[in-house]
Design a protein around this motif. Structure first.
Motif, PDB file in Angstrom:
ATOM      1  N   LEU A  92       0.828  -1.207   0.000  1.00 35.50           N
ATOM      2  CA  LEU A  92       0.000   0.000   0.000  1.00 35.50           C
ATOM      3  C   LEU A  92       0.861   1.256   0.000  1.00 35.50           C
ATOM      4  N   LEU A  93       1.893   1.280   0.832  1.00 37.16           N
ATOM      5  CA  LEU A  93       2.726   2.474   0.919  1.00 37.16           C
ATOM      6  C   LEU A  93       3.568   2.678  -0.332  1.00 37.16           C
ATOM      7  N   ALA A  94       3.985   1.600  -0.960  1.00 33.66           N
ATOM      8  CA  ALA A  94       4.709   1.750  -2.220  1.00 33.66           C
ATOM      9  C   ALA A  94       3.828   2.418  -3.265  1.00 33.66           C
ATOM     10  N   SER A  95       2.577   1.996  -3.341  1.00 35.80           N
ATOM     11  CA  SER A  95       1.639   2.614  -4.282  1.00 35.80           C
ATOM     12  C   SER A  95       1.365   4.063  -3.909  1.00 35.80           C
ATOM     13  N   ALA A  96       1.224   4.337  -2.619  1.00 32.37           N
ATOM     14  CA  ALA A  96       0.950   5.704  -2.172  1.00 32.37           C
ATOM     15  C   ALA A  96       2.120   6.633  -2.484  1.00 32.37           C
ATOM     16  N   LEU A  97       3.334   6.146  -2.326  1.00 32.14           N
ATOM     17  CA  LEU A  97       4.514   6.950  -2.649  1.00 32.14           C
ATOM     18  C   LEU A  97       4.579   7.253  -4.142  1.00 32.14           C
ATOM     19  N   ASP A  98       4.182   6.286  -4.956  1.00 32.21           N
ATOM     20  CA  ASP A  98       4.155   6.515  -6.404  1.00 32.21           C
ATOM     21  C   ASP A  98       3.082   7.532  -6.780  1.00 32.21           C
ATOM     22  N   ALA A  99       1.954   7.489  -6.074  1.00 31.94           N
ATOM     23  CA  ALA A  99       0.821   8.358  -6.419  1.00 31.94           C
ATOM     24  C   ALA A  99       0.988   9.777  -5.903  1.00 31.94           C
ATOM     25  N   ASP A 100       1.705   9.945  -4.785  1.00 34.24           N
ATOM     26  CA  ASP A 100       1.830  11.256  -4.151  1.00 34.24           C
ATOM     27  C   ASP A 100       3.312  11.617  -4.021  1.00 34.24           C
ATOM     28  N   PRO A 101       3.815  12.486  -4.866  1.00 37.04           N
ATOM     29  CA  PRO A 101       5.248  12.820  -4.835  1.00 37.04           C
ATOM     30  C   PRO A 101       5.672  13.596  -3.595  1.00 37.04           C
ATOM     31  N   GLU A 102       4.718  14.053  -2.786  1.00 34.43           N
ATOM     32  CA  GLU A 102       5.050  14.788  -1.562  1.00 34.43           C
ATOM     33  C   GLU A 102       5.062  13.898  -0.325  1.00 34.43           C
ATOM     34  N   LEU A 103       4.528  12.698  -0.422  1.00 33.02           N
ATOM     35  CA  LEU A 103       4.435  11.813   0.738  1.00 33.02           C
ATOM     36  C   LEU A 103       5.819  11.358   1.187  1.00 33.02           C
ATOM     37  N   ARG A 104       6.022  11.336   2.499  1.00 34.74           N
ATOM     38  CA  ARG A 104       7.262  10.836   3.082  1.00 34.74           C
ATOM     39  C   ARG A 104       6.944   9.720   4.071  1.00 34.74           C
ATOM     40  N   VAL A 105       7.840   8.755   4.167  1.00 39.15           N
ATOM     41  CA  VAL A 105       7.671   7.615   5.060  1.00 39.15           C
ATOM     42  C   VAL A 105       8.925   7.477   5.910  1.00 39.15           C
ATOM     43  N   PHE A 106       8.732   7.246   7.210  1.00 39.13           N
ATOM     44  CA  PHE A 106       9.825   7.127   8.165  1.00 39.13           C
ATOM     45  C   PHE A 106       9.664   5.835   8.955  1.00 39.13           C
ATOM     46  N   GLY A 107      10.784   5.209   9.284  1.00 41.59           N
ATOM     47  CA  GLY A 107      10.716   4.000  10.091  1.00 41.59           C
ATOM     48  C   GLY A 107      12.085   3.374  10.260  1.00 41.59           C
ATOM     49  N   PRO A 108      12.142   2.179  10.837  1.00 44.46           N
ATOM     50  CA  PRO A 108      13.423   1.481  10.991  1.00 44.46           C
ATOM     51  C   PRO A 108      13.958   0.998   9.642  1.00 44.46           C
ATOM     52  N   ARG A 109      15.149   0.463   9.634  1.00 49.17           N
ATOM     53  CA  ARG A 109      15.841   0.084   8.403  1.00 49.17           C
ATOM     54  C   ARG A 109      15.007  -0.835   7.505  1.00 49.17           C
ATOM     55  N   ALA A 110      14.240  -1.739   8.091  1.00 47.46           N
ATOM     56  CA  ALA A 110      13.453  -2.680   7.292  1.00 47.46           C
ATOM     57  C   ALA A 110      12.457  -1.973   6.390  1.00 47.46           C
ATOM     58  N   VAL A 111      11.985  -0.807   6.788  1.00 48.30           N
ATOM     59  CA  VAL A 111      11.038  -0.052   5.960  1.00 48.30           C
ATOM     60  C   VAL A 111      11.709   0.403   4.665  1.00 48.30           C
ATOM     61  N   LEU A 112      12.912   0.941   4.789  1.00 49.14           N
ATOM     62  CA  LEU A 112      13.661   1.339   3.598  1.00 49.14           C
ATOM     63  C   LEU A 112      14.005   0.125   2.739  1.00 49.14           C
ATOM     64  N   ASP A 113      14.379  -0.973   3.367  1.00 51.56           N
ATOM     65  CA  ASP A 113      14.740  -2.172   2.621  1.00 51.56           C
ATOM     66  C   ASP A 113      13.576  -2.675   1.773  1.00 51.56           C
ATOM     67  N   LYS A 114      12.356  -2.563   2.296  1.00 47.51           N
ATOM     68  CA  LYS A 114      11.201  -3.090   1.575  1.00 47.51           C
ATOM     69  C   LYS A 114      10.615  -2.088   0.575  1.00 47.51           C
ATOM     70  N   LEU A 115      10.738  -0.799   0.849  1.00 44.82           N
ATOM     71  CA  LEU A 115      10.136   0.214  -0.020  1.00 44.82           C
ATOM     72  C   LEU A 115      11.108   0.798  -1.031  1.00 44.82           C
ATOM     73  N   GLY A 116      12.401   0.794  -0.712  1.00 48.49           N
ATOM     74  CA  GLY A 116      13.346   1.567  -1.499  1.00 48.49           C
ATOM     75  C   GLY A 116      13.286   3.026  -1.083  1.00 48.49           C
ATOM     76  N   SER A 117      14.197   3.824  -1.606  1.00 48.98           N
ATOM     77  CA  SER A 117      14.340   5.192  -1.102  1.00 48.98           C
ATOM     78  C   SER A 117      13.324   6.170  -1.674  1.00 48.98           C
ATOM     79  N   HIS A 118      12.766   5.862  -2.847  1.00 51.92           N
ATOM     80  CA  HIS A 118      11.835   6.797  -3.493  1.00 51.92           C
ATOM     81  C   HIS A 118      12.407   8.223  -3.490  1.00 51.92           C
ATOM     82  N   ALA A 119      13.596   8.326  -4.037  1.00 50.77           N
ATOM     83  CA  ALA A 119      14.284   9.616  -4.166  1.00 50.77           C
ATOM     84  C   ALA A 119      14.460  10.314  -2.819  1.00 50.77           C
TER      85      ALA A 119
END
Length: 211
Positions: free
Chosen positions: A55-82
């Motif tokens: 869901l968050l991967a899709s939301a990041l693609d749909a909203d270029p202003e959305l930011r996501v924060f969390g532990p390392r596993a979050v970045l590992d699963k989502l990628g950096s999205h710029a």
């Protein structure tokens, strides 16, 4: 500040036209609506009931202003999205969409010795609201509103009572409740109030409260 409760561990906080969301997971049926319009999402840990990565991967693609924060596993699963997905660790402080966030904790509560213990972060928002994720971590800071997990394979009612006593919040709001029936939630509330003198607020999903 207004808090909106969603099913299980997901809550939204709003003030001055800004909105942040914490722990939209797969057990929360309306996470897509919850994420819509949020400036940022905070994830406490990687378990599916707190982190719906598809869901968050899709939301990041749909909203270029959305930011996501969390532990390392979050970045590992989502990628950096710029650079819009950022890793946090205990001791970090930052400003997000007009909110201040202090990061606490470090590890998930033990479920069983055979189950790996993942990173888990607690978030103190505006020096007032604390979401501990899946741990009874006591922050070294005053907490006005504690979001208290009440069910799950790692929880125990006696430990929850001790946690309330240690944190000493002005109020506590139930989260992480899906493994309790209505009767179980009412019983938990009664027992905790009797042991601690702190009333546990039970907010049905979709309801909000002004803090």
């Amino acid at each position: 500040m207004k808090l909106t409760k969603y099913a299980h561990a997901c809550v939204a906080l709003e003030k001055d036209g800004s909105r942040i969301l914490l722990d939209p997971g797969t057990l929360t049926p309306d996470t897509q609506d919850a994420v819509a319009g949020a400036a940022a999402v905070l994830i406490t840990h990687e378990h599916f009931d707190h982190f719906d990565h598809a869901l968050l991967a899709s939301a990041l693609d749909a909203d270029p202003e959305l930011r996501v924060f969390g532990p390392r596993a979050v970045l590992d699963k989502l990628g950096s999205h710029a650079g819009r997905v950022r890793v946090l660790a205990a001791g970090d402080t930052l400003g997000i969409a007009g909110f201040t966030v202090a990061v606490h904790g470090g590890r998930h509560a033990t479920i069983h010795a055979d189950i790996p213990c993942v990173d888990n972060l607690g978030y103190l928002i505006d020096e007032a609201v604390f979401h501990p994720g899946d741990a009874y971590f006591v922050p070294e800071a005053p907490v006005a509103t504690l979001l208290l997990p009440t069910s799950g394979p790692w929880t125990k009612l006696g430990e929850a009572a001790d946690y309330l006593r240690a944190v000493e919040p002005r109020q506590a709001i139930q989260i992480h409740e899906l493994m309790l029936s209505d009767l179980g939630q009412a019983s938990t509330r009664t027992i905790l109030a009797g042991l601690t003198g702190i009333e546990l607020t039970l907010l049905p999903p979709g309801r909000n409260i002004d803090l």
